[in-house]
Design an enzyme around this catalytic site. Structure first.
Site, PDB file in Angstrom:
ATOM      1  N   ALA A  66      43.224  -2.352 117.524  1.00  0.00           N
ATOM      2  CA  ALA A  66      43.353  -3.109 116.282  1.00  0.00           C
ATOM      3  C   ALA A  66      44.368  -2.391 115.401  1.00  0.00           C
ATOM      4  O   ALA A  66      44.529  -1.171 115.509  1.00  0.00           O
ATOM      5  CB  ALA A  66      42.006  -3.184 115.583  1.00  0.00           C
ATOM      6  N   GLY A 111      40.765  -2.125 120.958  1.00  0.00           N
ATOM      7  CA  GLY A 111      40.855  -3.562 121.214  1.00  0.00           C
ATOM      8  C   GLY A 111      41.768  -3.904 122.382  1.00  0.00           C
ATOM      9  O   GLY A 111      41.599  -4.944 123.028  1.00  0.00           O
ATOM     10  N   GLU A 114      39.720  -3.578 125.329  1.00  0.00           N
ATOM     11  CA  GLU A 114      38.728  -4.665 125.292  1.00  0.00           C
ATOM     12  C   GLU A 114      39.341  -6.003 125.714  1.00  0.00           C
ATOM     13  O   GLU A 114      38.683  -6.811 126.364  1.00  0.00           O
ATOM     14  CB  GLU A 114      38.109  -4.735 123.888  1.00  0.00           C
ATOM     15  N   GLU A 134      37.468   4.388 119.303  1.00  0.00           N
ATOM     16  CA  GLU A 134      36.967   3.979 117.978  1.00  0.00           C
ATOM     17  C   GLU A 134      36.101   5.050 117.324  1.00  0.00           C
ATOM     18  O   GLU A 134      36.119   5.220 116.107  1.00  0.00           O
ATOM     19  CB  GLU A 134      36.150   2.672 118.105  1.00  0.00           C
TER      20      GLU A 134
HETATM   21  N1  DAK Z   1      47.547   0.302 114.548  1.00  0.00           N
HETATM   22  C1  DAK Z   1      48.666   0.309 113.776  1.00  0.00           C
HETATM   23  N2  DAK Z   1      49.789   0.977 114.116  1.00  0.00           N
HETATM   24  C2  DAK Z   1      49.758   1.677 115.257  1.00  0.00           C
HETATM   25  C3  DAK Z   1      48.630   1.722 116.113  1.00  0.00           C
HETATM   26  C4  DAK Z   1      47.478   0.983 115.719  1.00  0.00           C
HETATM   27  N3  DAK Z   1      46.377   0.922 116.456  1.00  0.00           N
HETATM   28  N4  DAK Z   1      48.908   2.518 117.158  1.00  0.00           N
HETATM   29  C5  DAK Z   1      50.171   2.946 116.985  1.00  0.00           C
HETATM   30  N5  DAK Z   1      50.676   2.441 115.845  1.00  0.00           N
HETATM   31  C6  DAK Z   1      52.015   2.673 115.292  1.00  0.00           C
HETATM   32  C7  DAK Z   1      52.138   4.080 114.719  1.00  0.00           C
HETATM   33  O1  DAK Z   1      51.616   4.130 113.412  1.00  0.00           O
HETATM   34  C8  DAK Z   1      53.642   4.289 114.753  1.00  0.00           C
HETATM   35  O2  DAK Z   1      54.212   3.599 113.682  1.00  0.00           O
HETATM   36  P1  DAK Z   1      55.433   4.271 112.809  1.00  0.00           P
HETATM   37  O3  DAK Z   1      54.878   5.537 112.308  1.00  0.00           O
HETATM   38  O4  DAK Z   1      56.534   4.451 113.820  1.00  0.00           O
HETATM   39  O5  DAK Z   1      55.724   3.248 111.768  1.00  0.00           O
HETATM   40  C9  DAK Z   1      54.051   3.549 116.030  1.00  0.00           C
HETATM   41  O6  DAK Z   1      52.982   2.625 116.323  1.00  0.00           O
HETATM   42  C10 DAK Z   1      54.207   4.471 117.238  1.00  0.00           C
HETATM   43  O7  DAK Z   1      53.016   5.227 117.358  1.00  0.00           O
HETATM   44  P2  DAK Z   1      53.009   6.827 117.443  1.00  0.00           P
HETATM   45  O8  DAK Z   1      54.189   7.402 116.727  1.00  0.00           O
HETATM   46  O9  DAK Z   1      51.652   7.275 117.023  1.00  0.00           O
HETATM   47  O10 DAK Z   1      53.235   7.036 118.999  1.00  0.00           O
HETATM   48  P3  DAK Z   1      52.720   8.250 119.869  1.00  0.00           P
HETATM   49  O11 DAK Z   1      53.378   8.090 121.205  1.00  0.00           O
HETATM   50  O12 DAK Z   1      52.880   9.563 119.174  1.00  0.00           O
HETATM   51  O13 DAK Z   1      51.141   8.019 120.066  1.00  0.00           O
HETATM   52  C11 DAK Z   1      49.167   6.675 120.502  1.00  0.00           C
HETATM   53  C12 DAK Z   1      50.699   6.867 120.755  1.00  0.00           C
HETATM   54  C13 DAK Z   1      48.768   5.334 121.116  1.00  0.00           C
HETATM   55  C14 DAK Z   1      48.386   7.811 121.196  1.00  0.00           C
HETATM   56  C15 DAK Z   1      48.914   6.735 118.968  1.00  0.00           C
HETATM   57  O14 DAK Z   1      49.813   5.800 118.322  1.00  0.00           O
HETATM   58  C16 DAK Z   1      47.507   6.349 118.607  1.00  0.00           C
HETATM   59  O15 DAK Z   1      46.570   7.143 118.738  1.00  0.00           O
HETATM   60  N6  DAK Z   1      47.318   5.106 118.097  1.00  0.00           N
HETATM   61  C17 DAK Z   1      46.031   4.645 117.627  1.00  0.00           C
HETATM   62  C18 DAK Z   1      45.162   4.288 118.800  1.00  0.00           C
HETATM   63  C19 DAK Z   1      43.772   3.862 118.376  1.00  0.00           C
HETATM   64  O16 DAK Z   1      42.999   4.634 117.755  1.00  0.00           O
HETATM   65  N7  DAK Z   1      43.458   2.627 118.721  1.00  0.00           N
HETATM   66  C20 DAK Z   1      42.152   2.122 118.460  1.00  0.00           C
HETATM   67  C21 DAK Z   1      42.195   1.385 117.215  1.00  0.00           C
HETATM   68  S1  DAK Z   1      40.551   0.966 116.733  1.00  0.00           S
HETATM   69  C22 DAK Z   1      36.119  -4.544 114.912  1.00  0.00           C
HETATM   70  C23 DAK Z   1      36.400  -4.943 116.179  1.00  0.00           C
HETATM   71  C24 DAK Z   1      37.326  -4.245 116.888  1.00  0.00           C
HETATM   72  C25 DAK Z   1      37.975  -3.164 116.327  1.00  0.00           C
HETATM   73  C26 DAK Z   1      37.688  -2.810 115.055  1.00  0.00           C
HETATM   74  C27 DAK Z   1      36.765  -3.510 114.341  1.00  0.00           C
HETATM   75  N8  DAK Z   1      35.088  -5.247 114.168  1.00  0.00           N
HETATM   76  C28 DAK Z   1      34.023  -5.774 114.978  1.00  0.00           C
HETATM   77  C29 DAK Z   1      34.975  -4.996 112.805  1.00  0.00           C
HETATM   78  C30 DAK Z   1      38.904  -2.438 117.118  1.00  0.00           C
HETATM   79  C31 DAK Z   1      39.240  -1.201 116.740  1.00  0.00           C
HETATM   80  C32 DAK Z   1      40.309  -0.517 117.400  1.00  0.00           C
HETATM   81  O17 DAK Z   1      40.950  -1.001 118.292  1.00  0.00           O
END
Ligand code: DAK
Length: 263
Positions: A66, A111, A114, A134
């Site tokens: 997400a 997500g 998922e 998450e």
């Molecule tokens: N959201 C927004 N931007 C993201 C992103 C994300 N999930 N993942 C990466 N980006 C963006 C980064 O901010 C960066 O943007 P700039 O700084 O260049 O503007 C760009 O993409 C490149 O990312 P990185 O510079 O971080 O790239 P790296 O190679 O260093 O790292 C990475 C890649 C995938 C390991 C890292 O970006 C990372 O850890 N990203 C977050 C991954 C994450 O935690 N994903 C899970 C999100 S939580 C719900 C239902 C579902 C959900 C929530 C609620 N309800 C029922 C309420 C779902 C939740 C999730 O999915």
């Protein structure tokens, strides 16, 4: 509707949905969800489409979860709406009458994993990484991860991954049973389309019946599941494809299925 956050293409009876926000590693925001819903509507309305492939734009990510920046800005009620919409739309991938294949070309986190888990099966590039991180954000998987992952790889392994948020490289995901096939990155789409075409060439009634029988059967006990299979089998026997398939075998030739849902 025009698409800005996904690319939606249909070619030779195969639809492809490409998540297309490469600057944010294809993270899911509200606009992307709305476009995904629109693409799923188009697929359901078009009987010509026999298989759908989901993949990510660029070479780094399938979907990195997400969109965290959007999540952080939500009021509780906006969060609830996002969650309800997200769950409903992602569940529709699983409920599609036709097979859905995830072609995971990079990060499939939160997500993103998922969405891949809601597909019928996953092929991954050797550079892909899966995970439900998450817990590190103080939340839990909310798009079906706590339900679909344990059904696929078993409760204990799923709990370990969900409790730790550990990222899993594609070869390990394959060992765990999450991924059917891992291939070199540059061959991923060729392999996916090869399988998609092989599936698309099969009888449409049987394909739909098979998907429905497996999906419904998994939600019930064995006896009920076997009864579901009998009903699905009966539906197949009413289709011209069943006649053609068995006749072709007897005549020692390749079956030519009609590609239609009715005679
Ligand atoms: N959201 C927004 N931007 C993201 C992103 C994300 N999930 N993942 C990466 N980006 C963006 C980064 O901010 C960066 O943007 P700039 O700084 O260049 O503007 C760009 O993409 C490149 O990312 P990185 O510079 O971080 O790239 P790296 O190679 O260093 O790292 C990475 C890649 C995938 C390991 C890292 O970006 C990372 O850890 N990203 C977050 C991954 C994450 O935690 N994903 C899970 C999100 S939580 C719900 C239902 C579902 C959900 C929530 C609620 N309800 C029922 C309420 C779902 C939740 C999730 O999915």
């Amino acid at each position: 509707m025009s698409y800005e956050n996904i690319v939606f293409e249909v070619k030779e009876e195969i639809a492809t949905i490409t998540f297309n926000r490469p600057k944010a590693l294809n993270a899911i925001n509200s606009a992307l969800l709305a476009e995904l819903k629109q693409a799923l509507d188009s697929i359901e309305e078009n009987e010509e489409i026999r298989v759908v492939v989901l993949t990510g734009a660029g070479d780094k990510a399938f979907v990195a979860g997400a969109d965290i920046s959007e999540l952080a800005s939500f009021s509780p009620l906006q969060g609830k709406l996002f969650s309800q919409k997200g769950q409903a739309i992602i569940s529709r991938i699983q409920a599609l009458p036709i097979p859905a294949i995830a072609a995971v070309n990079g990060y499939a986190l939160g997500g993103g994993s998922e969405i891949a888990l809601a597909c019928d099966f996953i092929y991954a590039s050797d550079k892909a990484t899966f995970g439900l991180p998450e817990i590190t954000l103080g939340i839990i998987p909310g798009f079906g991860g706590t339900q679909r992952l344990p059904r696929l790889i078993g409760a204990n392994m799923a709990k370990e991954l969900i409790f730790t948020g550990r990222l899993v490289p594609a070869p390990e995901a394959a060992q765990l049973g999450m991924v059917n096939k891992v291939v070199p990155a540059e061959q991923l789409m060729d392999k996916v389309y090869e399988t998609a075409k092989a599936i698309a060439a099969k009888g449409q009634v049987a394909l739909r019946a098979a998907k429905e029988a497996v999906n419904h059967g998994l939600n019930t006990d064995l006896v009920t599941g076997l009864a579901i299979e009998v009903d699905a089998f009966t539906v197949c026997m009413t289709s011209p494809d069943a006649k053609e398939g068995t006749t072709a075998f007897m005549e020692k030739r390749k079956a030519k299925f009609s590609g239609k849902l009715s005679g």
